[in-house]
Design a protein around this motif. Structure first.
Motif, PDB file in Angstrom:
ATOM      1  N   MET A   1       0.915  -1.436   0.062  1.00 52.64           N
ATOM      2  CA  MET A   1      -0.005  -0.257   0.014  1.00 52.64           C
ATOM      3  C   MET A   1       0.806   0.932   0.141  1.00 52.64           C
ATOM      4  O   MET A   1       1.733   1.145   0.716  1.00 52.64           O
ATOM      5  CB  MET A   1      -0.747   0.495   0.683  1.00 52.64           C
ATOM      6  N   THR A   2       1.101   2.473  -0.884  1.00 53.92           N
ATOM      7  CA  THR A   2       1.731   3.658  -1.012  1.00 53.92           C
ATOM      8  C   THR A   2       0.234   4.256  -0.559  1.00 53.92           C
ATOM      9  O   THR A   2      -0.716   4.752  -0.513  1.00 53.92           O
ATOM     10  CB  THR A   2       1.820   3.720  -2.731  1.00 53.92           C
ATOM     11  N   GLU A   3       1.310   5.718   0.524  1.00 59.19           N
ATOM     12  CA  GLU A   3       0.716   6.301   1.140  1.00 59.19           C
ATOM     13  C   GLU A   3      -0.425   7.552   0.496  1.00 59.19           C
ATOM     14  O   GLU A   3      -1.090   8.108   0.532  1.00 59.19           O
ATOM     15  CB  GLU A   3       1.656   7.250   1.900  1.00 59.19           C
ATOM     16  N   SER A   4       0.579   7.623  -0.600  1.00 60.09           N
ATOM     17  CA  SER A   4      -0.311   8.963  -1.927  1.00 60.09           C
ATOM     18  C   SER A   4      -1.677   7.958  -2.726  1.00 60.09           C
ATOM     19  O   SER A   4      -1.996   8.904  -3.315  1.00 60.09           O
ATOM     20  CB  SER A   4       0.840   9.224  -3.013  1.00 60.09           C
ATOM     21  N   ASN A   5      -1.711   6.963  -2.420  1.00 65.67           N
ATOM     22  CA  ASN A   5      -2.529   6.306  -3.098  1.00 65.67           C
ATOM     23  C   ASN A   5      -3.683   6.378  -2.189  1.00 65.67           C
ATOM     24  O   ASN A   5      -4.907   5.227  -2.498  1.00 65.67           O
ATOM     25  CB  ASN A   5      -2.905   5.074  -3.829  1.00 65.67           C
ATOM     26  N   THR A   6      -3.710   6.649  -1.048  1.00 68.25           N
ATOM     27  CA  THR A   6      -5.475   6.452  -0.117  1.00 68.25           C
ATOM     28  C   THR A   6      -6.155   7.797  -0.498  1.00 68.25           C
ATOM     29  O   THR A   6      -5.844   9.002  -0.068  1.00 68.25           O
ATOM     30  CB  THR A   6      -5.070   6.163   2.015  1.00 68.25           C
ATOM     31  N   PHE A   7      -7.270   7.525   0.565  1.00 67.54           N
ATOM     32  CA  PHE A   7      -8.486   8.896   0.639  1.00 67.54           C
ATOM     33  C   PHE A   7      -7.768   9.622   1.707  1.00 67.54           C
ATOM     34  O   PHE A   7      -8.271  11.122   1.195  1.00 67.54           O
ATOM     35  CB  PHE A   7     -10.441   7.980   0.647  1.00 67.54           C
ATOM     36  N   ARG A   8      -7.206   9.447   2.267  1.00 67.58           N
ATOM     37  CA  ARG A   8      -7.016   9.852   3.361  1.00 67.58           C
ATOM     38  C   ARG A   8      -5.962  11.456   2.482  1.00 67.58           C
ATOM     39  O   ARG A   8      -5.768  12.391   2.941  1.00 67.58           O
ATOM     40  CB  ARG A   8      -6.362   8.685   4.746  1.00 67.58           C
ATOM     41  N   THR A   9      -4.597  10.668   2.310  1.00 71.44           N
ATOM     42  CA  THR A   9      -4.264  11.190   1.306  1.00 71.44           C
ATOM     43  C   THR A   9      -4.724  12.065   0.020  1.00 71.44           C
ATOM     44  O   THR A   9      -4.108  13.595  -0.029  1.00 71.44           O
ATOM     45  CB  THR A   9      -3.076  10.354   0.627  1.00 71.44           C
ATOM     46  N   TRP A  10      -5.686  11.065  -0.310  1.00 71.16           N
ATOM     47  CA  TRP A  10      -6.515  12.430  -1.539  1.00 71.16           C
ATOM     48  C   TRP A  10      -6.779  13.555  -0.852  1.00 71.16           C
ATOM     49  O   TRP A  10      -6.571  14.385  -1.473  1.00 71.16           O
ATOM     50  CB  TRP A  10      -7.167  11.452  -2.005  1.00 71.16           C
ATOM     51  N   LEU A  11      -7.598  13.542   0.165  1.00 71.98           N
ATOM     52  CA  LEU A  11      -8.208  14.435   0.994  1.00 71.98           C
ATOM     53  C   LEU A  11      -7.499  15.709   1.245  1.00 71.98           C
ATOM     54  O   LEU A  11      -8.265  16.682   0.871  1.00 71.98           O
ATOM     55  CB  LEU A  11      -9.390  13.691   1.715  1.00 71.98           C
ATOM     56  N   ARG A  12      -6.146  15.458   1.699  1.00 74.06           N
ATOM     57  CA  ARG A  12      -5.704  15.233   2.636  1.00 74.06           C
ATOM     58  C   ARG A  12      -4.779  16.811   1.135  1.00 74.06           C
ATOM     59  O   ARG A  12      -4.721  17.843   1.603  1.00 74.06           O
ATOM     60  CB  ARG A  12      -3.933  15.596   3.263  1.00 74.06           C
ATOM     61  N   ASN A  13      -4.988  16.702   0.282  1.00 75.13           N
ATOM     62  CA  ASN A  13      -4.031  17.362  -1.028  1.00 75.13           C
ATOM     63  C   ASN A  13      -5.246  17.786  -1.710  1.00 75.13           C
ATOM     64  O   ASN A  13      -5.062  19.357  -1.718  1.00 75.13           O
ATOM     65  CB  ASN A  13      -3.353  16.121  -2.097  1.00 75.13           C
ATOM     66  N   GLU A  14      -6.373  17.808  -1.600  1.00 75.07           N
ATOM     67  CA  GLU A  14      -7.562  19.125  -1.824  1.00 75.07           C
ATOM     68  C   GLU A  14      -7.565  19.541  -1.312  1.00 75.07           C
ATOM     69  O   GLU A  14      -7.508  20.608  -1.499  1.00 75.07           O
ATOM     70  CB  GLU A  14      -8.823  18.102  -1.898  1.00 75.07           C
ATOM     71  N   VAL A  15      -7.383  19.600   0.388  1.00 73.51           N
ATOM     72  CA  VAL A  15      -6.799  20.824   1.431  1.00 73.51           C
ATOM     73  C   VAL A  15      -6.016  21.573   1.038  1.00 73.51           C
ATOM     74  O   VAL A  15      -6.146  22.742   0.991  1.00 73.51           O
ATOM     75  CB  VAL A  15      -7.252  20.228   2.667  1.00 73.51           C
ATOM     76  N   ARG A  16      -4.931  21.118   1.201  1.00 75.65           N
ATOM     77  CA  ARG A  16      -3.996  21.866   1.170  1.00 75.65           C
ATOM     78  C   ARG A  16      -4.022  22.530  -0.636  1.00 75.65           C
ATOM     79  O   ARG A  16      -3.132  23.059  -0.349  1.00 75.65           O
ATOM     80  CB  ARG A  16      -2.757  20.777   1.008  1.00 75.65           C
ATOM     81  N   ALA A  17      -4.293  22.319  -1.381  1.00 65.47           N
ATOM     82  CA  ALA A  17      -4.039  22.680  -2.511  1.00 65.47           C
ATOM     83  C   ALA A  17      -4.857  23.792  -2.023  1.00 65.47           C
ATOM     84  O   ALA A  17      -4.493  25.433  -3.199  1.00 65.47           O
ATOM     85  CB  ALA A  17      -4.841  21.928  -3.359  1.00 65.47           C
ATOM     86  N   VAL A  18      -6.159  24.618  -1.463  1.00 64.72           N
ATOM     87  CA  VAL A  18      -6.991  25.248  -1.288  1.00 64.72           C
ATOM     88  C   VAL A  18      -5.721  26.813   0.113  1.00 64.72           C
ATOM     89  O   VAL A  18      -5.518  27.294   0.023  1.00 64.72           O
ATOM     90  CB  VAL A  18      -7.992  25.072  -0.261  1.00 64.72           C
ATOM     91  N   LEU A  19      -5.464  26.078   0.523  1.00 66.72           N
ATOM     92  CA  LEU A  19      -5.174  25.991   2.210  1.00 66.72           C
ATOM     93  C   LEU A  19      -3.451  26.802   1.720  1.00 66.72           C
ATOM     94  O   LEU A  19      -2.960  27.311   2.701  1.00 66.72           O
ATOM     95  CB  LEU A  19      -4.542  25.384   3.362  1.00 66.72           C
ATOM     96  N   ASN A  20      -2.119  26.790   0.504  1.00 63.90           N
ATOM     97  CA  ASN A  20      -2.001  26.295   0.694  1.00 63.90           C
ATOM     98  C   ASN A  20      -1.001  28.114  -0.792  1.00 63.90           C
ATOM     99  O   ASN A  20      -0.536  27.870  -1.161  1.00 63.90           O
ATOM    100  CB  ASN A  20      -0.570  25.384  -0.179  1.00 63.90           C
ATOM    101  N   ARG A  21      -2.503  28.028  -0.869  1.00 64.93           N
ATOM    102  CA  ARG A  21      -2.715  29.632  -1.378  1.00 64.93           C
ATOM    103  C   ARG A  21      -2.220  31.226  -0.756  1.00 64.93           C
ATOM    104  O   ARG A  21      -2.460  31.005   0.452  1.00 64.93           O
ATOM    105  CB  ARG A  21      -4.353  29.589  -2.223  1.00 64.93           C
TER     106      ARG A  21
END
Length: 830
Positions: A1-21
């Motif tokens: 299992m790769t961490e980058s392919n989990t729902f937790r990681t996907w959701l973190r990336n979605e949130v970071r994409a906004v918060l990192n602006r």
């Protein structure tokens, strides 16, 4: 299992994409979640400080006040409302970088999870829990989401079983409050069980169990189903799933006790007992205790009507497979309070054997024909006879009459077969047996160089020797034992039998009667120094005869209480003496208790001798015995002539004459012997009829049992099936064969079985709370389910940490262990 392919990681990336602006003020995300689907998932995503999350569910006024007073920073604020319902935070909605309004279904679809449109409604209540369960699983492990597989994942069959079995516990505490709706759907839709009313959990458990029991009965006997159709699970798929769950429950070690208790309570709400009483034809084993009780009692009533042995035996023999089927099932084998089907199996086997051998003596032409029959299969009837006569506190009262009829049949067989044997001895003579004495057999099997131990038993009848061999051979990769028949000298008494059981050359023994008062036997070897009728003299003679060390003779108790002398300490030949069969026979105990405990005792002795380095162990004995209480017409007059010694079963002297008694020369002397035919006697008995001295097959033919093991034999490994909780005052554990016990050609022949015990001790103090009886783990054996008994007067509080241990029963070696938590209170006087 790769961490980058989990729902937790996907959701973190979605949130970071906004918060990192980049921007002023820092990005704020208002997460609108009116149905509460996202809150716990967001908490998982924010774990470890990945981003700042406010998710306490505070009122909007409180949140507005906090946002005004707190320094701006990238954060997510979770709101339990839809975007068009935002009120006091309206100003912050306008300032927010992003307002999340996407549903969980839509987000999962973007993550890559396929959810069919027609499944969305059915999944709505389960999707949040399913996402939390799989938050760290890669996309490849997410199955296509349907209501069915989501239910089975969130509340699987193990959850259902645990919820059924954990009586006195809230179902919510077993599976979690958030899954009660899913649980309800599963038990009704997938298992066809009644809908639970939460808060009345045990009432539902009883109702669900009643459905399982009635459905089991209707499925097993479709031609005559119970009248309670409302309790039969109708849909085939649900019924099959429910019956598989029922079968698993009856085999689950930790939950068996709960099944036994709950099924009894559920039986009271059904009419299965009345239904079972009126069934016709063969009825398979049922899950209902009440039905099994009814079927058993019906069979007992049938047997009570069969007064004559032959029809009784035929009926028992015909129905023995059915009895055995019930005896193997839960209520016959695994229940703590069993239905006594095994008693019927035992009675049926005894009856069948007696009936099948009832005319065997018609084929005998010479004494050795009788011996050949007796040593191959005839001894089995004596084993069954012992079972028939021993006290059995668990035998149901209705079977006492059946057992009494079988007892009479066994005694008739004993008399009839030995009458035929006596007639052959009368015509052909005892010498026609052509059998050696036990000591001569012992000399022929003694290894040239390897160590050997000899277990010398008093009154070890042939069937007892065969049972010891059977116990030690059971489960071994190859047969370890060999049994050879030997002849006891006449009279078949200890004073003569012991010297002939030990002397390697019977021709060197001289037998005489002394003139002392009372008259007694004297047996000497060629040097004439020791009287071998005396136990200590025999031991000294053995040490001198075989040039052994002082430690070369010992007794059974010493071997069991401490390590036996090693081959080096004994001089490579060790003699171990035991007299329990003889002592308990004369005291009357053996007849009523049976020999099981003593057979097991001698099996332990042999194992300890094997473990001490004696790769060959032999068992010899002086004579056998019979149990009999003769009628007056079975007591014969004494022979005429010069009678020098007499007993109930034999007379010795010179010039003896008798019209029916068998004549024989006493080996090693000029004396004669007369013994009555079959089970008859020369004088009345008095007390319990355990005796020897005569010439029945049981008294005269003795076993010489020889066990041989590889020099580097190794005991099998034994391991626990781990358990996490002890929930009963009589817990069950499973012990199985350890790994690595086979070769590419099958089971390793150098492996030997191992006797084990299971103990449960309190961690830290080591105080023992539970212990099992000794059980055998065999090289090719199945896993053992072992019931533990609690130590009397020991108390311990619920929640205590315990250690479950498997130990070698012979040397207390620790073989395996696991940790468990005590889930019941052990009161001192439970």
């Amino acid at each position: 299992m790769t961490e980058s392919n989990t729902f937790r990681t996907w959701l973190r990336n979605e949130v970071r994409a906004v918060l990192n602006r980049k921007g002023v003020p820092p990005p704020l995300v208002l997460w609108c979640d009116p149905d509460g689907s996202w809150r716990d998932i967001l908490k998982h995503a924010a774990d470890g400080g990945t981003f700042e999350l406010w998710s306490d569910g505070d009122h909007e006024l409180v949140l507005r006040d906090l946002l005004m007073k707190t320094s701006p920073t990238p954060r997510v604020v979770w709101l339990p409302v839809a975007s068009d319902e935002i009120s006091y935070l309206k100003v912050f909605e306008l300032q927010a970088e992003f307002v999340w309004t996407e549903s969980l279904v839509s987000a999962l679809a973007r993550f890559g999870v396929e959810i069919a449109r027609d499944h969305e409604a059915g999944l709505r209540d389960m999707l949040r829990a399913y996402a939390i369960e799989h938050v760290d699983q890669p996309l490849s492990s997410w199955r296509e989401l349907t209501p069915g597989n989501a239910k089975a994942t969130l509340v699987d069959d193990d959850h259902i079983l645990a919820s059924l079995a954990r009586t006195n516990a809230r179902i919510a505490d077993v599976i979690g409050e958030d899954r009660l709706g899913i649980f309800k759907r599963r038990v009704t839709e997938d298992f066809g069980l009644p809908a639970p009313v939460f808060g009345k959990d045990d009432e539902w458990r009883i109702a669900a169990m009643a459905h399982l029991l009635v459905t089991d009965a209707a499925t097993r006997i479709p031609a005559e189903p119970p009248g309670e159709g409302d309790k039969v699970i109708p849909l085939r798929v649900a019924r099959d799933r429910a019956l598989k769950l029922l079968d698993r429950w009856q085999k689950n070690i930790e939950l068996m006790g709960a099944f036994e208790d709950l099924s009894r309570r559920a039986d009271a709400s059904t009419s299965l007992v009345h239904w079972a009483r009126n069934l016709s034809g063969h009825v398979p084993a049922l899950a209902s205790r009440a039905a099994e009780d009814a079927l058993f009692q019906r069979e007992v009533d049938r047997l009570a009507q069969l007064e004559e042995f032959d029809p009784l035996a035929r009926h028992l023999e015909e129905h023995e497979p059915a009895y055995a089927e019930h005896a193997r099932a839960f209520w016959g084998s695994r229940a703590e309070q069993k239905v006594a089907w095994q008693s019927l199996v035992s009675l049926a086997r005894a009856a069948a054997l007696i009936r099948q051998q009832s005319e065997v003596e018609k084929g005998w032409k010479a004494p050795y024909d009788a011996v050949a029959w007796f040593t191959t299969s005839g001894w089995e009837i004596d084993r069954q006879g012992e079972q028939l006569f021993r006290d059995d506190a668990e035998l149901p009262g209705g079977l006492h009459g059946v057992r009494a009829r079988l007892r009479r049949a066994y005694l008739r067989h004993l008399d009839k077969s030995n009458a035929a044997f006596s007639e052959l001895l009368h015509h052909h003579g005892v010498a026609a047996l052509g059998l050696p004495f036990a000591g001569e057999v012992l000399a022929s099997v003694r290894p040239t160089k390897d160590p050997m131990a000899v277990l010398v038993l008093d009154a070890c009848r042939y069937d007892l020797g065969a049972r010891i061999a059977e116990q030690l051979d059971k489960g071994e990769p190859v047969r370890r034992s060999q049994i050879q028949p030997a002849q006891a000298p006449l009279p078949s008494i200890t004073a003569l039998g012991m010297p002939f059981a030990l002397a390697d050359d019977a021709g060197e023994l001289t037998v005489e009667l002394t003139n002392d008062a009372p008259v007694r036997w004297r047996v000497t070897a060629s040097d004439g120094r020791q009287d071998l009728t005396v136990a200590e003299a025999r031991r000294e003679w053995l040490r001198q005869r075989f040039k052994l060390k002082p430690a070369a003779t010992t007794d059974v108790k010493s071997v069991l209480d401490a390590d036996p002398p090693s081959p080096k300490e004994s001089g490579r030949l060790l003699f171990v003496f035991g007299d329990e069969f003889d002592v308990l026979g004369h005291e009357g105990e053996l007849k009523f208790t049976g020999a099981d405990d003593h057979v097991e005792r001698y099996v332990r002795v042999v194992r300890r001798l094997r473990d001490a380095g004696y790769s060959t162990v032999a068992i010899v004995t002086d004579h056998g015995f019979i149990h009999w209480e003769p009628d007056q017409d079975e007591v014969e007059n004494l022979p005429t002539g010069e009678i020098l010694w007499r007993s109930r079963r034999a007379v010795a002297g010179r010039g003896l004459k008798h019209s029916t008694a068998i004549a024989a020369d006493i080996r090693g002397s000029e004396l004669q012997c007369r013994v009555p035919r079959s089970v008859n006697a020369f004088r009345t008995y008095g007390g319990i009829g355990f005796f020897h001295g005569g010439a029945t097959l049981q008294e005269l033919i003795t076993p010489v049992v020889v066990f041989r093991w590889p020099k580097k034999a190794e005991k099998v490994a034994a391991v626990l099936t781990p358990i996490s909780e002890i929930t009963s005052l009589k817990p069950r554990v499973e012990v199985r064969l350890g790994a690595g016990q086979t070769t590419m050609f099958g089971m390793d022949a150098s492996l030997t079985s191992r006797q084990i015990v299971v103990k449960v001790v309190e961690s830290g103090s080591g105080r023992r709370l539970f212990k099992s009886q000794s059980h055998k783990v065999e090289p090719e054996g199945q896993p053992l389910t072992i019931v533990l008994e609690r130590e009397p007067n020991e108390s311990c509080s619920r929640g205590a940490h315990l250690e479950v241990q498997v130990r070698d029963a012979d040397n207390d070696e620790l073989l395996d262990r696991c940790n468990a938590e005590l889930k019941v209170d052990l009161e001192e006087w439970d």
